[in-house]
Design a protein around this motif. Structure first.
Motif, PDB file in Angstrom:
ATOM      1  N   LEU A   1      -5.149   5.879   8.668  1.00  0.00           N
ATOM      2  CA  LEU A   1      -5.231   7.189   9.307  1.00  0.00           C
ATOM      3  C   LEU A   1      -6.189   8.115   8.567  1.00  0.00           C
ATOM      4  O   LEU A   1      -6.929   8.881   9.177  1.00  0.00           O
ATOM      5  CB  LEU A   1      -3.845   7.819   9.397  1.00  0.00           C
ATOM      6  CG  LEU A   1      -2.812   7.025  10.213  1.00  0.00           C
ATOM      7  CD1 LEU A   1      -1.484   7.767  10.230  1.00  0.00           C
ATOM      8  CD2 LEU A   1      -3.305   6.761  11.628  1.00  0.00           C
ATOM      9  N   ASN A   2      -6.162   8.047   7.238  1.00  0.00           N
ATOM     10  CA  ASN A   2      -7.104   8.794   6.407  1.00  0.00           C
ATOM     11  C   ASN A   2      -7.136   8.110   5.049  1.00  0.00           C
ATOM     12  O   ASN A   2      -6.602   6.997   4.887  1.00  0.00           O
ATOM     13  CB  ASN A   2      -6.720  10.272   6.313  1.00  0.00           C
ATOM     14  CG  ASN A   2      -5.278  10.469   5.886  1.00  0.00           C
ATOM     15  OD1 ASN A   2      -4.810   9.843   4.942  1.00  0.00           O
ATOM     16  ND2 ASN A   2      -4.556  11.346   6.599  1.00  0.00           N
ATOM     17  N   ASP A   3      -7.741   8.744   4.071  1.00  0.00           N
ATOM     18  CA  ASP A   3      -7.862   8.099   2.769  1.00  0.00           C
ATOM     19  C   ASP A   3      -6.553   8.065   1.992  1.00  0.00           C
ATOM     20  O   ASP A   3      -6.496   7.499   0.895  1.00  0.00           O
ATOM     21  CB  ASP A   3      -8.945   8.773   1.943  1.00  0.00           C
ATOM     22  CG  ASP A   3      -8.632  10.252   1.677  1.00  0.00           C
ATOM     23  OD1 ASP A   3      -7.660  10.767   2.276  1.00  0.00           O
ATOM     24  OD2 ASP A   3      -9.355  10.881   0.878  1.00  0.00           O
ATOM     25  N   LYS A   4      -5.468   8.618   2.556  1.00  0.00           N
ATOM     26  CA  LYS A   4      -4.188   8.639   1.868  1.00  0.00           C
ATOM     27  C   LYS A   4      -3.092   7.874   2.610  1.00  0.00           C
ATOM     28  O   LYS A   4      -2.172   7.353   1.980  1.00  0.00           O
ATOM     29  CB  LYS A   4      -3.716  10.081   1.664  1.00  0.00           C
ATOM     30  CG  LYS A   4      -4.659  10.936   0.839  1.00  0.00           C
ATOM     31  CD  LYS A   4      -4.140  12.367   0.752  1.00  0.00           C
ATOM     32  CE  LYS A   4      -5.120  13.264  -0.004  1.00  0.00           C
ATOM     33  NZ  LYS A   4      -4.639  14.678  -0.053  1.00  0.00           N
ATOM     34  N   ILE A   5      -3.167   7.820   3.921  1.00  0.00           N
ATOM     35  CA  ILE A   5      -2.048   7.308   4.718  1.00  0.00           C
ATOM     36  C   ILE A   5      -2.493   6.103   5.564  1.00  0.00           C
ATOM     37  O   ILE A   5      -3.507   6.160   6.256  1.00  0.00           O
ATOM     38  CB  ILE A   5      -1.478   8.401   5.638  1.00  0.00           C
ATOM     39  CG1 ILE A   5      -0.977   9.577   4.802  1.00  0.00           C
ATOM     40  CG2 ILE A   5      -0.346   7.847   6.492  1.00  0.00           C
ATOM     41  CD1 ILE A   5      -0.504  10.752   5.631  1.00  0.00           C
TER      42      ILE A   5
ATOM     43  N   GLU B   1       2.590   4.170   4.875  1.00  0.00           N
ATOM     44  CA  GLU B   1       2.321   4.043   3.449  1.00  0.00           C
ATOM     45  C   GLU B   1       1.426   5.201   2.987  1.00  0.00           C
ATOM     46  O   GLU B   1       0.430   5.531   3.646  1.00  0.00           O
ATOM     47  CB  GLU B   1       1.635   2.707   3.146  1.00  0.00           C
ATOM     48  CG  GLU B   1       2.481   1.503   3.489  1.00  0.00           C
ATOM     49  CD  GLU B   1       1.788   0.187   3.207  1.00  0.00           C
ATOM     50  OE1 GLU B   1       2.450  -0.853   3.313  1.00  0.00           O
ATOM     51  OE2 GLU B   1       0.568   0.201   2.902  1.00  0.00           O
ATOM     52  N   TYR B   2       1.782   5.773   1.871  1.00  0.00           N
ATOM     53  CA  TYR B   2       1.028   6.890   1.307  1.00  0.00           C
ATOM     54  C   TYR B   2       0.554   6.499  -0.083  1.00  0.00           C
ATOM     55  O   TYR B   2       1.325   5.982  -0.896  1.00  0.00           O
ATOM     56  CB  TYR B   2       1.904   8.134   1.213  1.00  0.00           C
ATOM     57  CG  TYR B   2       1.245   9.298   0.508  1.00  0.00           C
ATOM     58  CD1 TYR B   2       0.443  10.201   1.210  1.00  0.00           C
ATOM     59  CD2 TYR B   2       1.410   9.493  -0.870  1.00  0.00           C
ATOM     60  CE1 TYR B   2      -0.168  11.273   0.564  1.00  0.00           C
ATOM     61  CE2 TYR B   2       0.812  10.547  -1.525  1.00  0.00           C
ATOM     62  CZ  TYR B   2       0.020  11.434  -0.803  1.00  0.00           C
ATOM     63  OH  TYR B   2      -0.589  12.479  -1.451  1.00  0.00           O
ATOM     64  N   SER B   3      -0.714   6.731  -0.355  1.00  0.00           N
ATOM     65  CA  SER B   3      -1.253   6.425  -1.671  1.00  0.00           C
ATOM     66  C   SER B   3      -2.344   7.432  -2.005  1.00  0.00           C
ATOM     67  O   SER B   3      -3.361   7.529  -1.302  1.00  0.00           O
ATOM     68  CB  SER B   3      -1.817   5.004  -1.708  1.00  0.00           C
ATOM     69  OG  SER B   3      -2.327   4.703  -2.989  1.00  0.00           O
TER      70      SER B   3
ATOM     71  N   SER C   1       2.300   6.476  -5.000  1.00  0.00           N
ATOM     72  CA  SER C   1       2.315   5.659  -3.785  1.00  0.00           C
ATOM     73  C   SER C   1       3.733   5.616  -3.268  1.00  0.00           C
ATOM     74  O   SER C   1       4.699   5.576  -4.037  1.00  0.00           O
ATOM     75  CB  SER C   1       1.806   4.242  -4.063  1.00  0.00           C
ATOM     76  OG  SER C   1       2.588   3.613  -5.059  1.00  0.00           O
ATOM     77  N   ALA C   2       3.871   5.639  -1.943  1.00  0.00           N
ATOM     78  CA  ALA C   2       5.203   5.678  -1.337  1.00  0.00           C
ATOM     79  C   ALA C   2       5.143   5.007   0.029  1.00  0.00           C
ATOM     80  O   ALA C   2       4.073   4.846   0.623  1.00  0.00           O
ATOM     81  CB  ALA C   2       5.704   7.119  -1.211  1.00  0.00           C
ATOM     82  N   PHE C   3       6.326   4.613   0.517  1.00  0.00           N
ATOM     83  CA  PHE C   3       6.396   4.032   1.853  1.00  0.00           C
ATOM     84  C   PHE C   3       7.745   4.342   2.473  1.00  0.00           C
ATOM     85  O   PHE C   3       8.730   4.609   1.786  1.00  0.00           O
ATOM     86  CB  PHE C   3       6.175   2.518   1.811  1.00  0.00           C
ATOM     87  CG  PHE C   3       7.410   1.731   1.443  1.00  0.00           C
ATOM     88  CD1 PHE C   3       8.217   1.164   2.414  1.00  0.00           C
ATOM     89  CD2 PHE C   3       7.774   1.574   0.104  1.00  0.00           C
ATOM     90  CE1 PHE C   3       9.353   0.452   2.072  1.00  0.00           C
ATOM     91  CE2 PHE C   3       8.908   0.867  -0.244  1.00  0.00           C
ATOM     92  CZ  PHE C   3       9.698   0.298   0.745  1.00  0.00           C
ATOM     93  N   ILE C   4       7.777   4.299   3.786  1.00  0.00           N
ATOM     94  CA  ILE C   4       9.034   4.354   4.530  1.00  0.00           C
ATOM     95  C   ILE C   4       8.901   3.378   5.686  1.00  0.00           C
ATOM     96  O   ILE C   4       7.852   3.288   6.326  1.00  0.00           O
ATOM     97  CB  ILE C   4       9.356   5.780   5.029  1.00  0.00           C
ATOM     98  CG1 ILE C   4      10.734   5.796   5.689  1.00  0.00           C
ATOM     99  CG2 ILE C   4       8.265   6.311   5.941  1.00  0.00           C
ATOM    100  CD1 ILE C   4      11.251   7.204   5.959  1.00  0.00           C
TER     101      ILE C   4
END
Length: 861
Positions: free
Chosen positions: A452-456, A532-534, A539-542
Motif C-alpha cells: 500500500l505504501n512504504d510502510k504497510i 503488516e506494518y514495518s 514491525s507489526a502485523f494483525i
C-alpha cells in the motif's frame, strides 16, 4: 567395542589429513531477508581470475592471492555485491545479498509462511542443510530437532523405522502444524503426522524453521504447540550432483544419488534425487527397507512469471512393535531392552507379525507472478494419494503364546501354518490382517500481496482442501489357509466392525476386505487477510482467518447398499483465527516482541462420529485456544540469544480413548468432551562463537503443562454406536495432573570445532527431566491418582566431517555416533494403576535406542 575403535580411528585420520590444509578466506552467503543460506553463489577474487561457489549450506572458501583483497559475490536473482577483505582477516562471517526487483523471493516467503529474524514476532529456530548433513547419521527427521527449545523427539512407539514422533511445548503432533514448502501435511481427519510417509526428507531438505507457539502461517493450521516449516531443495542453479554411501551399526546401508542440470539459457532447470535405505533396526526383528525420490522442474517464463513442479515420495516397509512391557519384564529377557515379542520365524527366516507399509507421493505446481512493482500473487496446486497400512495378527493371544521356546523366543509362525493346513475345511485359524488407511487429497493455496505504501503491506488468500480417507481391514497373509471366514451377525466386536451386512457369509482371500470398511470425507474452505506494518525499528502485523470444516462418513459394511443412512449427513464446523504481534529493534543488538492469538478449530473426525457410527456426537464442540508470548533477543558478531515466555490455554479439547469393560470383556470407545489444559513455560537459547573456528550453542526449556479441569462424564459406545450399560463413566479427576508424553525440562549444550578449514568435529549433550507418563483418562476415576514420573536421563552425540578433493572432485566423509555413552533410558511410558498406585512396577514402557554409529562418503560431481 571394535566398532567404537573404528569410528575413533577414522576421526584421527580426519585430523591427520586436515593438518595440511592451507589458510584461505572463508565466509557464508545468506539472504538479507530470510537469513537462509544461498547455495551456488559465485565468489570471485577481483583481478585474480579465481572463482569458487558456495556449498549447499552457503559456505565458501577461496585461496588468498597477493594484491587481491576484494571479493565479488553474485547469485541469480540477487544484486551483485563487492566485499573488501581487511588486512589480516580470513573469516568474513555472514555476507548478505539482497534480492533484485524481478525475483520471486518475497512472494515465495509469503507462500511458505517463513518467519524473519528480528522482524516477525514469533519464537523461532532454524536447522540448516549443513547441520542436517552433519548430524543426520541414523537419526530420523524429527530427531534433528531434539536440541530445539520446547521440543521432544524420539524414535517413537516401538522404535521401528519411520515411527518417530515429535512433541512441542507439551502438545503431540496432532496439534503441531507441519508444512512442506508451505503446504500443510497434517492428516485431515485427526491432525497426526506419520513420519514414515516422509522418510526421505533428510536428503531433500534445505532448511527447517521451527516456529514455536502461534507461528507465522497465514492459514488456520493446528499450531497449538508450533509450526515445523520444512523447505525442500529447489532446482540448483549450478549444474552437477552427488553420490552418497553410508554404512552403520545394525545393518544400516544407505545410498543416495542427486543430479541437477542447472539453469539453461532458455530458463529451464531440472533436479532429481533418489535413495535406498535398509537396515535391521536397533531392536530385534525391526528390519526395514525404504526408498525415497524427489524431482523439481522449473521454468522462468519471463521477469514476471515462474513455474515450478515439485514431487517427492518415500515408499517403505518396516517392522514394528505393538506391545510395551514393565521394566522387570525387559530385565528378565536375555535380549534386554532390545526384546521384541512381535516377530517370529517362517520357513527359517525372520518374519514380523507387526509391520507398516506405505507410499504417499505428493506433487505440487507453484506459480509466482510479479504483477507490478507493488503487488504479487503466489499460487500452489497440490495433490497426494496415499496407499498402505499396517499388519498384525487376527488373534494376538494365539500368536504371542505360540513360541519356538520360552516367552522370550520368536513366534513360531511355522506352527501356526501347520495349524491352518490341518484344518479340514481350509478355514484360517491364524492369519495376518491389515488396517488400510488410503487417501486421496487435493488442495489449492493462493496468496496475494499488495504494498500500500512504504510502510504497510496487505495480504489476502484462500486455502481450499478436499480429502477422502479410505479405511478398511483386509486379509494380509493367510499363512497356508485357503480363506478367512467372516459371518455377519451385527453384534459388537472388539474391532471397528462386525463384518459386511451386504455379504453376510464372506470367504475372504488375500487382499479382500473384512471387519470394517468406511470412508471419511473432509472438506476445508479457508481464507485469510493480514496487514503488516514495518517502519524503522518497528514491525507489526494483525491477521484474521476463517475456515469451514465439513465432515461426512460413508459406511460400506454396517448398512445395506440400498440404505440412504450409509452416508451420514454433512457436519460443518466454522473455525477462525485472529492473531497479532509486534517486534521492536531497540538497537542493532537488542529486540523485543510480543504476540497474542485466539482461535477455534473443529474437533477431530472420530470425536464427531464417535463409536464409528454415522450419527453426529452432540458433545463434540469446537476447541478453543488462547495463546500469548513475550520474547527478547540479542544479536552480535560473536553471541546471539533469545528468551521467550509463553502461556496457552486449551478449552473443550475433544479426546477419543479406548475403554475396556471388565464385565463384558470388550473394548469400547470413550468420548471425552470439555477437557481443558494449560501450557506455560520459559525458553532460553544461545549461540556463541568466541573464535572463528569454535561455535557453542545451548538451550534450556522449562514447562508447566497440566490438565486444567475434571471431566464430568465420558460417553462410552461400542463399534455400532450402542452405549455401554449406564451410557457413561465419570467423573474423571484430571485437574492438576501433569501432561505426559514429553519431558517438561530439557537442556542442550553443543559445540562445533573447526580443527582445520576442512575438518570439523562436533558434540551435543541433551538432558531430559520431569518426564511424566502418559495415561488413559478413563482410568482416573478417583482422586489422588498420579501417573508415574519417568527417570531423567542424558544423551551424548558426536560427529565429524572431513572435506577433501579426490582426483579433483570435491568430497566429504562423515562420521556419527549417537548415544555415545550407551545410556539406557525410557523414551515412552504409559501409566497403569494397580490398587490406585502408578509406579515403576506397573508402567508399560519402550526403551530408547542405544549406541549407534554411521560413516558415510559423499562425492560431488
Amino acid at each position: 567395542m571394535k566398532k567404537s575403535l573404528l569410528v575413533f580411528s577414522l576421526l584421527l585420520q580426519f585430523v591427520a589429513l586436515g593438518a595440511f590444509a592451507q589458510q584461505t578466506i572463508r565466509g557464508k552467503v545468506i539472504d538479507s531477508l530470510t537469513k537462509e543460506s544461498l547455495p551456488g553463489a559465485v565468489i570471485t577474487l577481483k583481478g585474480a581470475g579465481i572463482s569458487t561457489s558456495t556449498t549447499s549450506d552457503g559456505n565458501f572458501s577461496i585461496k588468498k592471492q597477493d594484491g587481491s583483497n576484494v571479493l565479488v559475490i553474485s547469485y541469480i536473482g540477487y544484486n551483485r555485491k563487492e566485499v573488501v577483505v581487511p588486512a589480516g582477516k580470513t573469516d568474513l562471517g555472514q555476507i548478505t545479498l539482497t534480492s533484485s526487483s524481478n525475483t520471486m523471493d518475497e512472494v515465495m516467503i509469503v507462500a511458505n509462511s517463513i518467519a524473519i529474524d528480528r522482524k516477525t514476532p514469533v519464537a523461532l529456530s532454524v536447522v540448516n542443510s549443513e547441520r542436517i548433513a552433519e548430524k543426520g547419521g541414523q537419526q530420523e527427521f524429527p530427531e534433528l530437532l531434539k536440541s530445539v527449545p520446547g521440543i521432544y523427539a524420539t524414535k517413537g512407539t516401538g522404535g521401528g523405522f519411520g515411527d518417530s514422533r515429535i512433541n512441542m511445548r507439551g502438545f503431540q503432533s496432532a496439534n503441531i502444524a507441519v508444512m512442506i514448502n508451505g503446504i500443510p501435511v497434517n492428516d485431515m481427519e485427526d491432525g497426526r503426522v506419520f513420519w514414515s510417509n516422509w522418510a526421505g526428507l533428510n536428503d531433500v531438505t534445505s532448511s527447517i524453521q521451527v516456529q514455536r507457539g502461534l507461528g507465522a502461517s497465514k492459514v488456520a493450521v493446528p499450531s497449538l504447540g508450533g509450526t515445523v516449516n520444512i523447505q525442500t531443495r529447489t532446482t540448483d542453479v549450478k549444474k552437477g550432483g552427488f553420490i552418497y554411501q553410508g554404512l552403520g551399526s545394525y545393518g544400516f546401508n544407505k545410498t543416495t544419488f542427486s543430479y541437477s542440470t542447472g539453469l539453461t539459457d532458455k530458463g529451464w532447470a531440472f533436479s532429481a534425487m533418489g535413495s535406498r535405505n535398509v537396515g535391521d533396526g536397533y531392536v530385534n526383528g525391526l528390519a526395514y527397507e525404504a526408498y525415497s525420490y524427489f524431482f523439481n522442474v522449473s521454468k522462468i517464463i519471463n521477469d514476471k512469471h515462474t513455474l515450478s513442479l515439485t514431487g517427492f515420495g518415500a515408499p517403505q516397509y518396516h517392522a514394528s512393535r505393538f506391545e510395551r512391557f514393565t521394566l522387570a519384564y525387559y530385565q528378565d529377557a536375555p535380549q534386554g531392552n532390545k526384546f521384541n515379542p512381535n516377530y517370529g520365524i517362517l520357513d527359517g527366516k525372520e518374519k514380523t507379525i507387526s509391520g507398516n507399509y506405505y507410499h504417499k507421493p505428493q506433487v505440487s505446481l507453484n506459480h509466482s507472478w510479479i504483477i507490478d512493482q507493488t503487488s504479487s500473487l503466489s499460487t500452489a496446486l497440490y495433490g497426494s494419494m496415499g496407499r498402505g497400512g499396517n499388519e498384525f495378527p487376527n488373534n494376538a493371544s494365539l500368536f504371542l503364546n505360540t513360541r519356538t521356546g520360552n516367552k522370550y523366543t520368536p513366534v513360531d509362525i511355522d506352527a501356526l501354518v501347520d495349524l491352518n493346513t490341518a484344518a479340514q475345511d481350509g478355514k484360517a485359524v491364524a492369519y495376518l490382517q491389515s488396517y488400510r488407511n488410503d487417501h486421496v487429497w487435493g488442495g489449492l493455496m493462493s496468496t496475494y500481496k499488495k504494498k500500500l505504501n512504504d510502510k504497510i503491506d496487505l495480504l489476502g488468500g484462500v486455502d481450499l482442501r478436499q480429502y477422502k480417507g479410505i479405511h478398511y481391514n483386509s486379509v494380509r497373509n493367510l499363512l497356508g489357509a485357503e480363506y478367512v471366514l467372516e459371518v455377519y451377525n451385527g453384534a459388537p466386536t472388539t474391532s471397528r466392525g462386525a463384518g459386511n451386512i451386504n455379504n453376510p457369509i464372506n470367504m475372504a482371500k488375500t487382499g479382500d476386505k473384512i471387519g470394517f470398511y468406511y470412508d471419511g470425507l473432509v472438506g476445508w474452505q479457508g481464507a485469510f487477510v493480514q496487514g503488516e506494518y514495518s517502519y524503522g525499528d518497528l514491525s507489526a502485523f494483525i491477521s484474521l482467518s476463517g475456515s469451514n470444516t465439513s465432515y461426512q462418513r460413508v459406511d460400506h459394511f454396517k448398512y445395506l447398499d440400498s440404505d440412504p443412512a450409509r452416508k451420514s449427513a454433512k457436519v460443518n464446523y466454522f473455525g477462525y483465527q485472529t492473531k497479532g504481534g509486534a517486534n521492536y529493534n531497540i538497537d542493532q543488538h537488542h529486540n523485543v516482541f510480543g504476540n497474542v492469538g485466539y482461535f477455534e478449530k473443529a474437533p477431530i473426525f472420530e470425536a464427531v462420529f464417535a463409536g464409528y457410527q454415522n450419527k453426529k456426537n452432540a458433545d463434540a464442540v469446537s476447541e478453543k485456544i488462547l495463546s500469548y508470548e513475550l520474547g527478547y533477543g540479542y544479536r552480535s558478531t560473536k553471541f546471539s540469544g533469545n528468551v521467550n515466555i509463553y502461556r496457552t490455554t486449551w478449552k473443550d479439547r475433544s479426546t477419543v480413548n479406548p475403554f475396556y469393560d471388565q464385565a463384558t470383556q470388550q473394548f469400547y470407545t470413550a468420548n471425552l468432551s470439555g477437557v481443558d489444559a494449560l501450557h506455560q513455560g520459559v525458553e532460553v537459547d544461545f549461540k556463541y562463537s568466541p573464535v572463528h573456528f569454535l561455535t557453542i550453542n545451548g538451550m534450556l526449556s522449562v514447562g508447566d503443562w497440566k490438565w486444567d479441569s475434571n471431566v464430568p462424564k465420558a460417553v462410552i459406545t461400542d463399534v455400532n454406536g450402542a452405549p455401554l450399560a449406564g451410557g457413561s463413566i465419570g467423573p474423571l479427576y484430571m485437574k492438576g495432573l501433569k501432561v505426559g508424553d514429553q519431558p517438561q525440562t530439557t537442556l542442550a549444550l553443543g559445540a562445533s570445532f573447526d580443527v582445520t578449514e576442512d575438518l570439523r568435529i562436533g558434540a551435543d549433550y541433551n538432558y531430559f527431566g520431569r518426564y511424566y507418563s502418559s495415561f488413559v483418562p478413563t482410568l482416573i476415576t478417583s482422586e489422588n491418582l498420579v501417573p508415574w514420573q519417568v527417570p531423567s536421563y542424558s544423551l551424548v552425540d558426536v560427529n565429524a566431517v572431513f572435506k577433501f578433493k579426490f582426483a579433483g572432485i570435491k568430497s566429504s566423509m562423515f562420521a556419527n555416533v549417537n548415544n555415545l555413552l550407551g545410556t539406557e533410558y525410557i523414551s515412552d511410558s504409559n501409566a497403569q494403576f494397580n490398587n490406585g498406585i502408578s509406579d515403576v512396577n506397573n508402567a508399560s514402557v519402550y526403551y530408547g535406542a542405544g549406541r549407534t554409529w554411521t560413516v558415510g562418503l559423499k562425492v560431488n560431481f
